[in-house]
Design a protein around this motif. Structure first.
Motif, PDB file in Angstrom:
ATOM      1  N   ASN A  64     -21.352  21.021  22.731  1.00  0.00           N
ATOM      2  CA  ASN A  64     -22.276  19.887  22.659  1.00  0.00           C
ATOM      3  C   ASN A  64     -21.641  18.600  23.173  1.00  0.00           C
ATOM      4  OD1 ASN A  64     -24.250  21.504  21.595  1.00  0.00           O
ATOM      5  ND2 ASN A  64     -23.932  20.890  19.479  1.00  0.00           N
ATOM      6  N   ALA A  65     -20.373  18.368  22.788  1.00  0.00           N
ATOM      7  CA  ALA A  65     -19.691  17.150  23.235  1.00  0.00           C
ATOM      8  C   ALA A  65     -19.589  17.131  24.755  1.00  0.00           C
ATOM      9  CB  ALA A  65     -18.302  17.065  22.606  1.00  0.00           C
ATOM     10  N   LEU A  69     -21.433  14.469  27.425  1.00  0.00           N
ATOM     11  CA  LEU A  69     -20.668  13.689  28.404  1.00  0.00           C
ATOM     12  C   LEU A  69     -21.071  14.048  29.829  1.00  0.00           C
ATOM     13  CD1 LEU A  69     -17.138  13.925  26.747  1.00  0.00           C
ATOM     14  CD2 LEU A  69     -18.501  11.845  26.957  1.00  0.00           C
ATOM     15  N   TYR A  70     -21.245  15.331  30.071  1.00  0.00           N
ATOM     16  CA  TYR A  70     -21.588  15.793  31.418  1.00  0.00           C
ATOM     17  C   TYR A  70     -22.949  15.252  31.845  1.00  0.00           C
ATOM     18  CZ  TYR A  70     -21.694  19.018  35.399  1.00  0.00           C
ATOM     19  OH  TYR A  70     -21.719  19.544  36.660  1.00  0.00           O
ATOM     20  N   HIS A 105     -17.288  12.830  40.147  1.00  0.00           N
ATOM     21  CA  HIS A 105     -17.071  14.272  40.341  1.00  0.00           C
ATOM     22  C   HIS A 105     -15.770  14.712  39.660  1.00  0.00           C
ATOM     23  CE1 HIS A 105     -17.429  18.181  42.285  1.00  0.00           C
ATOM     24  NE2 HIS A 105     -16.154  18.083  42.630  1.00  0.00           N
ATOM     25  N   LYS A 106     -14.734  13.895  39.787  1.00  0.00           N
ATOM     26  CA  LYS A 106     -13.448  14.199  39.151  1.00  0.00           C
ATOM     27  C   LYS A 106     -13.573  14.177  37.632  1.00  0.00           C
ATOM     28  CE  LYS A 106      -8.656  12.539  38.945  1.00  0.00           C
ATOM     29  NZ  LYS A 106      -7.712  11.476  39.404  1.00  0.00           N
ATOM     30  N   CYS A 112     -15.492  19.535  32.120  1.00  0.00           N
ATOM     31  CA  CYS A 112     -15.852  20.959  32.124  1.00  0.00           C
ATOM     32  C   CYS A 112     -14.639  21.871  32.233  1.00  0.00           C
ATOM     33  CB  CYS A 112     -16.802  21.241  33.276  1.00  0.00           C
ATOM     34  SG  CYS A 112     -18.393  20.468  33.055  1.00  0.00           S
ATOM     35  N   GLU A 113     -13.532  21.462  31.697  1.00  0.00           N
ATOM     36  CA  GLU A 113     -12.356  22.320  31.657  1.00  0.00           C
ATOM     37  C   GLU A 113     -12.759  23.655  31.030  1.00  0.00           C
ATOM     38  OE1 GLU A 113      -7.849  20.799  31.102  1.00  0.00           O
ATOM     39  OE2 GLU A 113      -9.151  20.695  29.382  1.00  0.00           O
ATOM     40  N   ASP A 114     -12.510  24.724  31.763  1.00  0.00           N
ATOM     41  CA  ASP A 114     -13.095  26.012  31.392  1.00  0.00           C
ATOM     42  C   ASP A 114     -12.634  26.546  30.042  1.00  0.00           C
ATOM     43  OD1 ASP A 114     -14.699  26.218  33.554  1.00  0.00           O
ATOM     44  OD2 ASP A 114     -13.266  27.304  34.782  1.00  0.00           O
ATOM     45  N   ILE A 115     -11.328  26.563  29.810  1.00  0.00           N
ATOM     46  CA  ILE A 115     -10.788  27.277  28.649  1.00  0.00           C
ATOM     47  C   ILE A 115     -10.359  26.298  27.564  1.00  0.00           C
ATOM     48  CG2 ILE A 115      -8.975  28.837  27.866  1.00  0.00           C
ATOM     49  CD1 ILE A 115      -8.892  29.959  30.691  1.00  0.00           C
ATOM     50  N   CYS A 116     -10.732  26.586  26.339  1.00  0.00           N
ATOM     51  CA  CYS A 116     -10.280  25.817  25.186  1.00  0.00           C
ATOM     52  C   CYS A 116      -9.526  26.770  24.266  1.00  0.00           C
ATOM     53  CB  CYS A 116     -11.456  25.190  24.457  1.00  0.00           C
ATOM     54  SG  CYS A 116     -12.370  24.013  25.454  1.00  0.00           S
TER      55      CYS A 116
END
Length: 752
Positions: A64-65, A69-70, A105-106, A112-116
């Motif tokens: 959700n966060a 932001l996105y 874009h950056k 959207c960093e893929d892995i948490c």
């Protein structure tokens, strides 16, 4: 534009107070009566089901966060690309921020960093695999006292079951699992690849995909082999995941020699320091660590004594150790309770609470960083629109007067910024030298040297090779010196440097920021009277009080133009390094090196000689360069960012804006119409940013202590300057995805 899942309506109440109550419009407040999310004390669920709930909440919070932001970044991108976004304002923003589209874009890619990952590691045979199974609610990993995990296991959620093996040469092998039906078959198959067998030791990583809905699509459990004192490769691999980890869970075996094996835990911190010394900025924050004393069911006596002993060792060995994040459980016992459908134990419930509270805290820094940039960007855009609309009604003489004053102030800022840059850098060097001098004095105190020489005969090396003796002795003395340096840094709050320089930076830079704010206020006509500008009273009286210009006139120039610079130094990891290594002291030799026998006869004397030689080499210059250099670099980077980029870009953009305002000969209505179109696009996205502040940081809200309900159901009072005033309360259903609702929130904030 990315779709956003509709959130449950929040209850936002606007406390609109009339002038008759003696409270101005600036006292308009918002208040959220929503109760804080809590895990109920009476949990009638099993350990596995409650662990799944915690993991699911973590994944949902993260999703959700990032989604919120996105969505804001996408809307900013849409605004910049909109036909309403006229070229002049685009060029001014580019002068201040750079290429907006590339920058957004950056920022989106960072969100959207893929892995948490949730990283789970610890000591050999501490029960990590059992703990992972408990956390996942499924006995996926093999567990046996006769085997232990060899490669790193990465577990993620997926409908299609799968195993991918990665060997030491990074060659991957995808296993065919068509015949695998249940978890027991999967566990048997995994045993051949992840246990310390000949086949298991062939692979460095095993990726496991299994239906675990609570992990959703982004959360990954990373289970690492037990840390051993001679395994540098593992510590290096750990740091592939630690910088982006939502949490770091370290499993301790309290039945093994009193708990924490400090030399193994030290491997993680050593790798941290090596990365800092190499200038790597993406490092792990030790405050994200949770320590779990597993196998507590095997502790039959001295439980409190052992627990306190482990706590003391962690306090001495782990940077910023928080004793409230240390827990005791029995993963095996909890798993049995869960199988028997028995309720969760108090110990495991406490651990889950700790994990549940930690994850949002770990994400908050990232959320705040992005939300701050979004709000600052929109504030600057709003300012440029307000400047055009206000100056559209000024006469040519008024514009010339405004331009003259602005250019005068800009020149003053340019002169001051150079002096501030030089002053701050000199102060930083002076303070680092002062701290290095204090540390030098500490190391040479008699009581400190007594502590440095506190080794016993058993601590000193016994070898039949003088070269090996020499090497081990230097390492031993280095560790003693490093320990005392760490002790001094801890007891003196890093020599008082972070607090002092943080205050100095804020004080000096806030002067420049205030001058920049004055430039903006001059452009808006707020820093001098209408007489100074030659404005007529007609200009004031003819303003359309109901137009959006009124809203823009309420725009307040943000003082903290450089919000990224004010991240407290206490939140920046690894600013003070202990870069000792054999390379620094390779030229130190032991007396009478010709004979191992002579060393064995005078061990203490030889060790003391090495200590004296090392302390002679550790002068003030050495300490400044090796201990405080990283901190000095961080300060200089902030100073340069502020003085060379942020402020110069801002005032250059201001020059462009003023020149265009002065040369714009269009009619006021034409300028106003052009700006209002952009302003209407901004309102909803600005409201979303405000919601993020309220949702994740409790900012822009009124504390419960300032609001109270009167006897009648719909009557409220608000505390203003210590006095309770009647307040009208309006309840509004609100949705993050509704543009109209977001615009209302934006307007409420502007009215404040």
């Amino acid at each position: 534009m990315a779709s956003s899942k509709k959130k449950k309506p929040s209850i936002l109440r606007r406390l609109a107070v009339s002038d008759s109550d003696g409270i101005s419009i600036s006292d308009t407040l918002t208040f959220d009566f929503k109760d804080e999310r809590e895990i109920p004390d009476e949990v009638h669920k099993t350990a596995c089901s409650e662990a799944a709930n915690v993991l699911s909440r973590m994944a949902t919070f993260d999703r959700n966060a990032k989604s919120n932001l996105y969505k804001v970044y996408e809307e900013i991108e849409d605004i910049v690309k909109s036909k309403h976004f006229f070229p002049e304002i685009n060029e001014e923003l580019a002068a201040e921020f750079g290429d907006i589209v590339k920058l957004v874009h950056k920022q989106k890619a960072d969100v959207c960093e893929d892995i948490c990952p949730i990283v789970i590691t610890g000591e050999t045979s501490a029960g990590k695999s059992t703990f992972v199974n408990l956390l996942l609610g499924v006995e996926l990993l093999p567990q046996s006292p006769l085997t232990c995990t060899s490669p790193i296991c990465r577990i993620s959620n997926g409908d299609n079951k799968g195993i991918i093996l990665t060997d030491s040469k990074d060659i991957q092998q995808n296993l065919n699992l068509t015949d695998i039906q249940g978890v027991e078959e999967m566990r048997i198959l995994l045993k051949d690849y992840i246990c310390a067998t000949e086949a298991g030791e062939k692979y460095k990583a095993v990726d496991i995909c299994w239906p675990i809905p609570c992990l959703q699509s982004k959360i990954m459990i990373v289970d690492t082999p037990g840390i051993s004192p001679d395994n540098d490769i593992l510590a290096t691999r750990l740091f592939e995941y630690l910088p982006s980890a939502l949490a770091f869970i370290y499993i301790i075996n309290p039945t093994n020699a009193g708990g924490v094996q400090s030399d193994r835990l030290q491997r993680i911190l050593d790798e941290q320091e090596r990365r800092i010394c190499r200038g790597v900025k993406s490092v792990f924050d030790p405050r994200r660590a949770i320590f779990v004393c597993n196998k507590w069911d095997q502790m039959h006596e001295d439980e409190e004594k052992v627990f306190n002993h482990i706590k003391e060792k962690l306090s001495n060995k782990w940077t910023n150790f928080d004793s409230s994040k240390m827990y005791k459980i029995s993963a095996w016992e909890e798993m049995q309770r869960s199988k028997n459908d028995q309720p969760i134990s108090d110990n495991f419930k406490a651990l889950l609470r700790g994990i549940d509270q930690m994850i949002p805290a770990c994400l908050q820094e990232k959320i705040f960083r992005h939300a701050s940039w979004q709000r600052y960007f929109l504030d600057r855009l709003n300012f440029k629109l307000a400047a055009r609309m206000i100056n559209a009604r000024r006469t040519e003489d008024e514009k010339r007067m405004m331009s003259k004053q602005v250019m005068k102030r800009i020149q003053k800022v340019r002169e001051n910024i150079t002096a501030v840059q030089l002053k701050l850098k000199n102060v930083a060097i002076e303070q680092c030298l002062k701290s290095a001098d204090q540390l030098y004095d500490y190391l040479h105190l008699p009581e400190t040297q007594n502590k440095l020489c506190s080794w016993t005969e058993d601590d000193l090396p016994e070898k039949d090779d003088i070269e090996k003796i020499h090497k081990e002795l230097i390492c031993l003395v280095e560790e003693c010196i490093a320990r005392e340096i760490k002790t001094w840094l801890k007891e003196t709050s890093n020599g008082g440097l972070p607090e002092f320089m943080e205050e100095k930076l804020k004080k000096e830079c806030s002067i420049i920021e205030s001058e920049c704010a004055e430039i903006d206020n001059t452009i808006l006509g707020q820093s001098f009277s209408t007489c100074e500008l030659g404005m007529t009273s007609t200009w004031e009286s003819e303003k359309d009080k109901s137009s959006p210009t009124k809203m823009l006139l309420k725009y307040k120039v943000p003082v903290l133009a450089t919000f990224p610079l004010w991240a407290p130094f206490s939140l920046v990891v690894g600013l003070f390094a202990i870069p000792f290594g054999i390379k620094y002291f390779a030229d130190i030799f032991i007396k009478n090196r010709r004979s191992v026998r002579s060393y064995n006869e005078n061990k203490q004397m030889c060790a003391k000689y090495v200590l004296d030689q090392m302390l002679n080499k550790i002068n003030i210059k050495f300490l400044k360069e090796k201990v405080f250099e990283q901190f000095l670099n961080e300060i200089n980077n902030r100073i340069d960012q502020f003085c060379k980029f942020t402020i110069p870009r801002r005032i250059s953009a201001g020059e462009i804006l003023v020149q265009r305002i002065k040369n714009d000969i269009r009619q006021p209505n034409e300028i106003r119409k052009q700006c209002i179109l952009v302003d209407n696009d901004i309102k909803s996205v600005y409201g979303r940013v405000l919601y993020i502040y309220m949702e994740y940081f409790d900012m822009l809200k009124l504390s419960r202590s300032y609001v109270r309900k009167k006897n009648l159901s719909n009557d409220y009072e608000v505390s203003v300057n210590g006095e309770w005033k009647d307040a009208a309360v309006k309840q509004m259903p609100w949705s993050y995805s509704n543009n109209a609702d977001c615009s209302v929130l934006s307007e409420i904030q502007i009215l404040r």
